[in-house]
Design an enzyme around this catalytic site. Structure first.
Site, PDB file in Angstrom:
ATOM      1  CG  ASP A 237      39.720  17.431 -24.310  1.00 49.86           C
ATOM      2  OD1 ASP A 237      39.946  16.442 -23.575  1.00 49.86           O
ATOM      3  OD2 ASP A 237      39.946  17.416 -25.523  1.00 49.86           O
ATOM      4  CG  ASP A 260      34.608  12.272 -18.197  1.00 55.45           C
ATOM      5  OD1 ASP A 260      33.982  11.989 -19.247  1.00 55.45           O
ATOM      6  OD2 ASP A 260      35.224  11.424 -17.522  1.00 55.45           O
ATOM      7  CG  LEU A 296      34.135 -10.073 -28.576  1.00 50.22           C
ATOM      8  CD1 LEU A 296      33.839  -8.754 -27.858  1.00 50.22           C
ATOM      9  CD2 LEU A 296      32.931 -10.497 -29.408  1.00 50.22           C
ATOM     10  CG  ASN A 298      42.429 -11.599 -26.076  1.00 54.90           C
ATOM     11  OD1 ASN A 298      42.231 -12.731 -25.633  1.00 54.90           O
ATOM     12  ND2 ASN A 298      43.209 -11.359 -27.117  1.00 54.90           N
ATOM     13  CE1 TYR A 352      36.822   4.958 -32.189  1.00 60.11           C
ATOM     14  CE2 TYR A 352      36.936   3.832 -34.309  1.00 60.11           C
ATOM     15  CZ  TYR A 352      37.022   4.986 -33.560  1.00 60.11           C
ATOM     16  OH  TYR A 352      37.312   6.181 -34.171  1.00 60.11           O
TER      17      TYR A 352
HETATM   18  P1  NAD Z   1      42.547  12.159 -30.099  1.00 60.07           P
HETATM   19  O1  NAD Z   1      42.726  11.023 -29.152  1.00 60.07           O
HETATM   20  O2  NAD Z   1      43.764  12.795 -30.678  1.00 60.07           O
HETATM   21  O3  NAD Z   1      41.652  13.304 -29.417  1.00 60.07           O
HETATM   22  C1  NAD Z   1      40.456  13.016 -28.740  1.00 60.07           C
HETATM   23  C2  NAD Z   1      40.165  14.128 -27.746  1.00 60.07           C
HETATM   24  O4  NAD Z   1      38.986  13.763 -27.029  1.00 60.07           O
HETATM   25  C3  NAD Z   1      41.295  14.279 -26.694  1.00 60.07           C
HETATM   26  O5  NAD Z   1      41.628  15.633 -26.545  1.00 60.07           O
HETATM   27  C4  NAD Z   1      40.680  13.692 -25.444  1.00 60.07           C
HETATM   28  O6  NAD Z   1      41.173  14.252 -24.259  1.00 60.07           O
HETATM   29  C5  NAD Z   1      39.200  14.007 -25.652  1.00 60.07           C
HETATM   30  N1  NAD Z   1      38.355  13.150 -24.837  1.00 60.07           N
HETATM   31  C6  NAD Z   1      38.467  11.806 -24.656  1.00 60.07           C
HETATM   32  N2  NAD Z   1      37.575  11.389 -23.757  1.00 60.07           N
HETATM   33  C7  NAD Z   1      36.884  12.472 -23.341  1.00 60.07           C
HETATM   34  C8  NAD Z   1      35.845  12.667 -22.397  1.00 60.07           C
HETATM   35  N3  NAD Z   1      35.344  11.653 -21.696  1.00 60.07           N
HETATM   36  N4  NAD Z   1      35.366  13.912 -22.224  1.00 60.07           N
HETATM   37  C9  NAD Z   1      35.873  14.960 -22.913  1.00 60.07           C
HETATM   38  N5  NAD Z   1      36.857  14.834 -23.806  1.00 60.07           N
HETATM   39  C10 NAD Z   1      37.368  13.602 -24.021  1.00 60.07           C
HETATM   40  O7  NAD Z   1      41.595  11.603 -31.237  1.00 60.07           O
HETATM   41  P2  NAD Z   1      41.358  12.116 -32.734  1.00 60.07           P
HETATM   42  O8  NAD Z   1      42.125  11.253 -33.652  1.00 60.07           O
HETATM   43  O9  NAD Z   1      41.485  13.587 -32.843  1.00 60.07           O
HETATM   44  O10 NAD Z   1      39.827  11.686 -32.904  1.00 60.07           O
HETATM   45  C11 NAD Z   1      38.740  12.579 -32.752  1.00 60.07           C
HETATM   46  C12 NAD Z   1      37.465  11.849 -33.157  1.00 60.07           C
HETATM   47  O11 NAD Z   1      37.595  11.339 -34.491  1.00 60.07           O
HETATM   48  C13 NAD Z   1      37.147  10.639 -32.277  1.00 60.07           C
HETATM   49  O12 NAD Z   1      35.755  10.551 -32.092  1.00 60.07           O
HETATM   50  C14 NAD Z   1      37.646   9.480 -33.112  1.00 60.07           C
HETATM   51  O13 NAD Z   1      36.991   8.287 -32.794  1.00 60.07           O
HETATM   52  C15 NAD Z   1      37.311   9.954 -34.501  1.00 60.07           C
HETATM   53  N6  NAD Z   1      38.081   9.314 -35.586  1.00 60.07           N
HETATM   54  C16 NAD Z   1      39.434   9.482 -35.698  1.00 60.07           C
HETATM   55  C17 NAD Z   1      40.099   8.878 -36.760  1.00 60.07           C
HETATM   56  C18 NAD Z   1      41.570   9.051 -36.987  1.00 60.07           C
HETATM   57  O14 NAD Z   1      42.088   8.522 -37.963  1.00 60.07           O
HETATM   58  N7  NAD Z   1      42.297   9.764 -36.133  1.00 60.07           N
HETATM   59  C19 NAD Z   1      39.405   8.078 -37.661  1.00 60.07           C
HETATM   60  C20 NAD Z   1      38.041   7.911 -37.492  1.00 60.07           C
HETATM   61  C21 NAD Z   1      37.385   8.555 -36.464  1.00 60.07           C
END
Ligand code: NAD
Length: 446
Positions: A237, A260, A296, A298, A352
């Site tokens: 992370d 990152d 889009l 904005n 997204y």
């Molecule tokens: P979240 O924001 O709670 O957690 C995401 C994690 O990714 C965080 O810990 C963040 O620090 C880390 N992260 C972000 N950018 C990063 C980078 N550049 N390098 C390393 N780490 C990085 O999100 P979540 O809800 O747990 O989502 C996790 C995945 O599931 C994502 O890919 C999201 O798009 C996908 N998703 C979530 C949902 C939902 O309902 N929550 C629905 C569909 C898809």
């Protein structure tokens, strides 16, 4: 992040009020716990093909209580409809209608699973109609089930037997509480490789797995679930989430890599870290992702670029580094987290949805390469999951997002994690290039 409405209508006076007013009453889902039985009650296997016979024999060898004919008013844990030889839409009636009456006897949290063949251009029009018919049938039936019961399907490419390892792995997944929030979905089995785990509670024993975005939310749940299932973990992370990452790493006795993932050298850093500590890596889970929503009209460049860069460009670059490394060679497995937004589209999420649809395109195009290495790559597409990401959605929209699926509730991070673990397991090696939705059969763009 708790669903207070669901709690209210599932207990005490709230339950009676909701019933009287005809309000949605989301069921408490049957979720997996190690050691629990695969299914609660007998399994009715409907169908008279050699595939149905072989599948019944296999289920009996798992010590399950198998029925070949419905017994009136007997509670059933599951109904399996083996439709692998239908050649005309009129063939669907014989296996399906006798099972219809049994639906009333399906226990809460019960399962319906179809086993069928894909419709292809090479089929006769009648065979293609019958095979495609299973799709519409199952998706509609899933919408009719109640009490947390789900309906899902296994599609066997020609030449794949219903008792092939990955078909059985998919069947176990769909029957078990691991698939609690997977509903109205199909998984296609295209290969014969894979092996069912000796211990079904430890399908990832001995595996080294990397999970990105593991400090919180779905990523932390994936880390906990892969650990529960026997894997050794490397958790990635951003440095800003270092403390949270360390806490999760301690909990699952893994190592933390502050990184990152959008950095040019992220792939090399991951391989080096895993190789130094474990000599190799077996499973790569691309979970890290961000949203930067705007219509889009904005949309600005930073919002667009950061989402494309983290959600898909980073995965492409990391995969390239992994696949050119000698440390990711033995039946390597990749699972990417996509989103139903990438399938159905979502207002305000052009960036997204482009990134998440991109993940699915990447998965399909990488699948042949992974198959050549004896591995696989698949995506899991979550719908509405209760996390910090969705907690930020305004209340009214959040309520709509939660209820607009067949199970009338949001999923848990654990539900996504279970699907990731299943696809990363050895037994699922014959499932490649697939997108598995974990969305409770989301009505939007279903
Ligand atoms: P979240 O924001 O709670 O957690 C995401 C994690 O990714 C965080 O810990 C963040 O620090 C880390 N992260 C972000 N950018 C990063 C980078 N550049 N390098 C390393 N780490 C990085 O999100 P979540 O809800 O747990 O989502 C996790 C995945 O599931 C994502 O890919 C999201 O798009 C996908 N998703 C979530 C949902 C939902 O309902 N929550 C629905 C569909 C898809």
């Amino acid at each position: 992040m708790t669903d207070k409405y669901a709690q209210l209508v599932n207990q005490g006076p709230g339950r009676n009020v909701a019933k009287k007013l005809g309000l949605p009453q989301p069921a408490v889902l049957r979720r997996y716990e190690p050691g629990q039985p695969l299914i609660n009650g007998p399994i009715l296997v409907q169908g008279s093909t050699a595939g149905a016979d072989a599948l019944s024999a296999e289920l009996l060898s798992w010590d399950l209580d198998v029925r070949r004919h419905a017994v009136p008013r007997e509670k059933l844990g599951a109904i399996i409809l083996v439709l692998d030889e239908v050649a005309h839409p009129e063939d669907l009636e014989k296996p399906i209608l006798p099972a219809a009456a049994s639906l009333r006897d399906l226990a809460a949290g019960g399962r319906v699973v179809t086993v069928s063949r894909p419709a292809s251009d090479a089929d006769s029009p009648a065979a293609a109609a019958a095979r495609q018919g299973v799709d519409g049938f199952l998706r509609s039936l899933a919408k009719e089930l109640r009490g947390g019961a789900t309906g899902n399907g296994i599609i066997l490419r020609d030449g794949i037997e219903p008792t092939s390892p990955s078909a059985l792995a998919a069947l176990r997944f769909f029957l078990s509480g691991r698939s609690a929030f997977v509903d109205g979905q199909f998984v296609t089995v295209s290969g014969t490789s894979g092996e069912l785990a000796g211990d079904p509670d430890k399908p990832l024993a001995g595996k080294i797995a990397v999970v990105t975005g593991a400090a919180r939310g779905i990523g932390a749940a994936i880390a906990r679930t892969l650990h529960r299932d026997g894997a050794t973990l490397v958790l990635v992370d951003v440095p800003a989430a270092g403390d949270q990452l360390a806490a999760v790493a301690n909990e699952v006795r893994g190592t933390a890599l502050q990184l990152d993932i959008s950095r040019e050298d992220a792939g090399q850093r991951i391989v080096e870290h895993a190789a130094q500590r474990h000599g190799r890596l077996d499973i790569m889970v691309h979970n890290a992702g961000i949203t930067r929503d705007k219509l889009l009209a904005n949309m600005d460049q930073p919002r667009w670029n950061s989402v494309i860069s983290i959600n898909i460009a980073a995965q492409l670059r990391i995969n390239e580094a992994l696949l050119s490394s000698k440390h990711f060679r033995e039946s390597p497995r990749i699972v990417s987290v996509a989103s139903t937004s990438g399938i159905a589209g979502n207002r305000g999420q052009t960036n997204y949805a482009a990134s998440k649809a991109g993940v699915m395109g990447m998965v399909r195009a990488t699948a042949p390469h992974m198959a050549a290495l004896g591995g696989s790559i698949n995506a899991v597409a979550p719908g509405f999951i209760e996390t910090e990401m969705t907690a930020r959605i305004p209340f009214a929209l959040r309520e709509i997002g939660r209820r607009l699926n067949s199970l009338q509730q949001g999923g848990l991070p654990l539900d996504v994690a279970e699907a990731v673990s299943f696809l990363a397991s050895d037994a699922a090696a014959g499932i490649n290039g697939e997108v598995l939705r974990v969305c409770g059969q989301n009505m939007v763009g279903a």
